[in-house]
Write a protein that holds these residues in place. Structure first.
Motif, short mmCIF file in Angstrom:
data_model
loop_
_atom_site.label_atom_id
_atom_site.label_comp_id
_atom_site.label_asym_id
_atom_site.label_seq_id
_atom_site.Cartn_x
_atom_site.Cartn_y
_atom_site.Cartn_z
N VAL A 27 17.43 -4.81 0.04
CA VAL A 27 16.91 -4.11 1.21
C VAL A 27 15.83 -3.11 0.78
N PHE A 28 16.07 -2.44 -0.34
CA PHE A 28 15.08 -1.47 -0.81
C PHE A 28 13.78 -2.17 -1.21
N ASN A 30 12.62 -4.84 -0.04
CA ASN A 30 11.91 -5.27 1.16
C ASN A 30 11.09 -4.13 1.77
N VAL A 31 11.66 -2.92 1.77
CA VAL A 31 10.93 -1.76 2.30
C VAL A 31 9.69 -1.50 1.45
N ARG A 34 7.07 -4.20 2.00
CA ARG A 34 6.44 -4.16 3.31
C ARG A 34 5.30 -3.15 3.33
N SER A 39 3.99 -7.41 2.20
CA SER A 39 4.72 -8.66 2.24
C SER A 39 6.20 -8.32 2.39
N GLY A 40 7.03 -9.30 2.24
CA GLY A 40 8.46 -9.04 2.41
C GLY A 40 9.27 -10.15 1.77
N GLU B 239 17.80 0.52 6.91
CA GLU B 239 17.07 0.66 5.65
C GLU B 239 17.08 2.11 5.17
N VAL B 242 19.80 2.77 2.89
CA VAL B 242 19.54 2.29 1.53
C VAL B 242 18.61 3.25 0.79
N ARG C 146 2.17 -6.01 10.69
CA ARG C 146 3.58 -6.15 10.33
C ARG C 146 4.27 -6.72 11.56
N ASN C 165 2.16 -10.10 8.27
CA ASN C 165 3.21 -9.77 7.32
C ASN C 165 4.57 -9.93 8.04
N PRO C 166 5.12 -11.18 8.02
CA PRO C 166 6.34 -11.43 8.79
C PRO C 166 7.54 -10.68 8.25
N GLN C 167 8.32 -10.09 9.15
CA GLN C 167 9.50 -9.32 8.75
C GLN C 167 10.71 -9.79 9.52
#
Ligand code: NA
Ligand code: NA
Lengths: 160, 426, 305
Positions: A27-28, A30-31, A34, A39-40, B239, B242, C146, C165-167
């Motif tokens: 999860v971190f 991903n943040v 982003r 990106s992700g 998030e 986290v 995003r 930027n797909p999430q």
């Protein structure tokens, strides 16, 4: 046998710690991706949900073994102390029936969803239910062990 | 009749000592038998599906952050600072707790996660400073349920969807009642502390305060990161949990240097265990909720309300009593999802402001989170703080009483909620 | 069957959605035509679980009938993702023709392997992009946004390809994520934008119509087979009528809903370069064919002629 069970409980602890650490990292990451890299990680949400379900279901076994599931025991202890050892047995019976249903229902769903492949992770969605199978089976062993183990006198418990 | 069966099985088995999670499963099984649909599929699917929730992931992460803060040196520094600032006052840590609760409510939308964070961070400090167990627990649990009232709030979002109410208006409208709840806590805490004899630290001088502030600044920076991060859209509330955990690990590992690999492992295991205990209960509650929904118990309840449409306040009062009763045994989200669509037509017919109704409903179900026998926040605080349920129940009672008085006040004078809401919306 | 059979019908849409209109029509008609031998209880708003959970429940029989997006079935039937590929159906008429014809029946037949009886394909309409930066006219306008995207691989690929930027954000958290700015764009059919109130936190709606979003109405197969021939006929007939009614309303209400969104302050952009989008996302189709073959795509294209 005893060594084997010690090893098993340690193994469960390690799995839970690793899963939780992996969830935090996913999860971190991903943040960070982003915002830092536009990106992700496509599978990060689903994978962390999967890890979460496994942590909960494995941890439920540990909690059962350690007697950590929330319960109100003061009342019975005070009102009818003599009946308590038999009540305990009845309680373990209820638990055994519940976790058998968890095991059986989850096993059916695991099989039914083994070919149900998630588009984002490529993993079978049956993996979510598999956590219930493993947890139900292990909790079943804990319940059986306590159900057919020696009858605890209330005094023994009080002295713990 | 069916509701009676469910409740009696649930309460009876809890009083006989069956763990609450399994008591919920047993009560669910009783409903299955009564409706002639006994099935392992229902139990297994509802449980796994109930546990499988991304927003609830905030629980292990906030627990982890709390564990790290507790043993990685952050919490001790906050204690030192809080004591330096407010320790000379009677019950100072309690006011710190209330302030933190309102602050956290502005950070996250989940009462369960907030309560877990509050208890894991503040309860050890209060215990160390010699505060009585029950009232401290009661305060922290009652502080946790401000989270769903002050935005951001997942329950308010669910409410907006279920009742077709503007979520933006619900959010803005929640600020004032949330703050009023915080003030109510201050009043109760002051009254409780008047009777208690808690150790009061000598007043710290300026240089001591500055030193404590300097030492604790890294810990104090955490809420800033969380608030800023959520407010400015850097991350979601889940998030944020986290980020809080990672930040706490980083600070205690690299700045305070009080973290070892071994202690990190131990904290991960501990957070996982606590999470499991809490979430297994949530899963069991979901099994029960599934059957309550299918048995259509709430529908029967709503049909009885038709005659009250002509007197809105009486209707509101009645609904609040019903929601309170349902909230005693059911979790917040299912209560909203099941009851709101049923009440909504009557509410509109009676000319009650939907946003006001939505807020009242969420405040009410939030109180339900700390009412026995089934209250998820109550369960969480007992689990995280490792105190018996009876202690927590004893501790929350005065706070519940005051919250109920607030609720009655809001029923009698809806403008307390509606007027500031209209001013803030503009 | 002389004893009364009660059916649980579940969907995840709010009570204001057309899925509820369809469900209530189904309930009313089935109960009336069966003279009360069939009873239907409707559970909206995901009361019995989210899309994936309702499908699991209907397969195991704890739910009798459920309705959810066809994209939720693609884990079981990967080819079915063809229906939700970007720019698969230029018009609704073609979509209806394909879904109600042999191709749609073929997918329904495949569902039987998984314990499901396909009752029909209602719709959510076309997906459109909303965001807070500006109108989307050409694919380049999506660059750097995003964007929250659902679990469909094709849509994730598509928005990846055009530089967005797909999430992954759960629908339940999407409103807040849009409001605070965790993501600045999303794509959903108009009805969802309205019922989930995304218009409160999104400034621009662009009618990109980049993917058709069919729903599937499915029943537990054993439950269906356990009914009398007469009851089965009632279920099938009412389903067909309910689907037809829902589609009609869906078309009729779309303009109305767009007008409502405009009145709520959304800037609606109708000027979208469809051809440019189709060209830009062509590789999505190639990816799909590489993984699932082109049988279904060709069948759809043929049937749609
Ligand atoms: Na909040
Ligand atoms: Na409660």
């Amino acid at each position: 046998m005893r060594q084997l069970s010690i090893w098993l409980w340690q193994f469960i602890d390690i799995i839970m710690a690793v899963l939780l650490a992996a969830m935090i990292l996913l999860v971190f990451a991903n943040v960070v991706l982003r915002y830092g890299f536009s990106s992700g990680l496509r599978p990060s949400v689903e994978l962390s949900r999967l890890g979460f379900v496994w942590v909960v279901m494995l941890g439920a076994v540990t909690a059962l073994r350690r007697g950590e599931h929330l319960a109100v025991t003061e009342l019975a202890d005070r009102l009818f102390p003599r009946a308590v050892p038999f009540l305990r047995k009845a309680i373990w019976l209820v638990i055994l029936v519940s976790v058998w249903m968890l095991f059986w229902g989850a096993a059916k769903q695991t099989l039914a969803n083994w070919n149900n492949i998630s588009p984002l992770t490529g993993l079978p969605s049956g993996l979510f239910y598999l956590a219930g199978v493993v947890s139900g089976a292990l909790m079943g062993f804990v319940a059986l062990f306590n159900l057919f183990g020696p009858l605890n006198k209330p005094d023994d418990e009080a002295q713990e | 009749m069916t509701l009676l069966l469910f409740l009696s099985v649930l309460l009876f088995s809890i009083f006989l000592g069956l763990p609450v999670a399994f008591a919920l499963l047993l009560a669910a099984m009783a409903l299955m038998l009564q409706m002639d649909l006994f099935s392992a599929d229902i139990l297994a699917q509802s449980m796994i599906n109930g546990v499988d929730s991304f927003p609830l992931l905030a629980i292990p992460f906030f627990l982890m952050a709390g564990e790290v803060m507790a043993s990685g040196g952050l919490s001790t520094r906050i204690v030192r600072l809080a004591t330096a600032l407010m320790g000379h006052r009677k019950g100072g840590l309690g006011y710190v707790a209330i302030f933190t609760a309102v602050l956290l409510a502005g950070l996250s939308g989940s009462a369960v996660a907030d309560a877990a964070a509050l208890v894991s961070i503040l309860y050890p400090m209060m215990k160390k400073a010699g505060y009585p167990e029950a009232p401290s627990m009661g305060l922290l649990a009652s502080g946790g349920i401000i989270a769903p009232v002050i935005p951001p709030s997942l329950p308010l979002i669910i409410m907006g969807v279920a009742g077709n109410i503007s979520i933006a208006k619900l959010f803005i409208g929640g600020i004032v009642p949330g703050l009023i709840m915080g003030m109510a806590l201050i009043v109760v805490w002051t009254v409780i502390m008047r009777k208690e004899d808690v150790e009061v630290a000598p007043k710290a001088d300026r240089s001591e305060r500055l030193a404590a502030l300097k030492d604790g600044v890294w810990a104090l920076f955490l809420p800033v990161i969380i608030i800023g991060g959520i407010r400015f859209g850097v991350f979601t509330p889940t998030e944020a949990a986290v980020v809080a955990a990672v930040y706490a690990i980083a600070v205690s590992a690299f700045i305070y240097r009080e973290l070892t690999w071994h202690s990190l492992f131990r904290m991960l295991v501990q957070s996982a265990r606590t999470t499991a205990m809490v979430m297994f209960l949530v899963g069991s509650a979901m099994v029960a909720a599934w059957l309550i929904t299918v048995a259509q118990l709430p529908q029967q309840l709503a049909e009885l309300l038709g005659p009250l449409v002509d007197s809105p306040k009486l209707l509101m009062a009645t609904i609040m009593v019903i929601v309170l009763m349902v909230g005693m045994v059911m979790d917040l989200a299912p209560t909203i999802l099941i009851l709101v669509p049923l009440f909504m037509p009557i509410i509109k017919l009676a000319g009650i402001d939907p946003v006001y109704f939505g807020l009242m409903f969420v405040i009410n179900t939030s109180i339900g989170l700390i009412t026995p026998p089934v209250g998820n926040v109550l369960n969480v605080v007992c689990g995280v703080g490792r105190v018996p349920m009876s202690t927590a129940v004893k501790g929350v009672l005065p706070f519940i009483a005051v919250y109920l008085m607030l609720l009655a006040l809001f029923v009698a004078f809806p403008s307390i909620i509606i007027v500031p809401m209209k001013i803030l919306i503009g | 069957a002389s004893a009364q059979v009660t059916l649980k019908l579940a969907h995840a849409a709010p009570a204001s959605d057309l899925q509820q209109t369809l469900s209530l029509f189904f309930k009313e008609q089935v109960e009336a035509r069966s003279n009360g031998s069939l009873k239907v209880n409707v559970f909206p708003q995901g009361q019995l679980g989210n899309d994936a959970q309702m499908i699991d429940g209907t397969r195991s029989g704890i739910i009798d009938i459920e309705m959810s997006g066809l994209n939720n079935f693609t884990g079981l039937i990967p080819e079915a993702a063809a229906f939700t590929l970007p720019f698969m159906f230029p018009t609704r008429e073609i979509a209806y023709k394909v879904l109600d014809g042999d191709v749609g029946q073929g997918v329904s037949k495949q569902m039987e392997e998984f314990g499901l009886k396909g009752l029909g394909y209602p719709e959510n309409g076309y997906r459109n992009v909303s965001n807070n930066r500006g109108p989307i006219r050409v694919p380049e306008d999506l660059k750097g946004l995003r964007m929250r995207v659902n679990s469909s691989k094709a849509l994730n690929d598509m928005f990846d390809m055009v530089g967005a930027n797909p999430q992954q954000i759960p629908v339940a958290e999407l409103y807040t994520a849009l409001e605070t700015g965790v993501v600045d764009a999303q794509d959903h059919p108009i009805g969802v934008v309205q019922s989930f109130k995304f218009y409160e936190v999104q400034k621009y709606l662009s009618l990109t119509r980049h993917a058709y979003s069919p729903l599937a109405l499915v029943m537990n197969l054993n439950k269906f087979n356990g009914l009398s021939a007469e009851e089965q006929k009632i279920i099938t007939e009412v389903s067909a009528e309910a689907v037809a009614m829902q589609r009609e309303l869906s078309i009729a209400k779309e303009d109305e809903m767009i007008a409502t969104l405009e009145a709520e302050g959304m800037m609606v952009n109708r000027d979208v370069d469809g051809a440019a989008f189709q060209k830009a996302v062509k590789p999505v189709w190639r990816n799909f064919i590489k993984e699932n073959g082109d049988t279904l795509i060709n069948a759809i294209l043929e049937a749609g002629m």
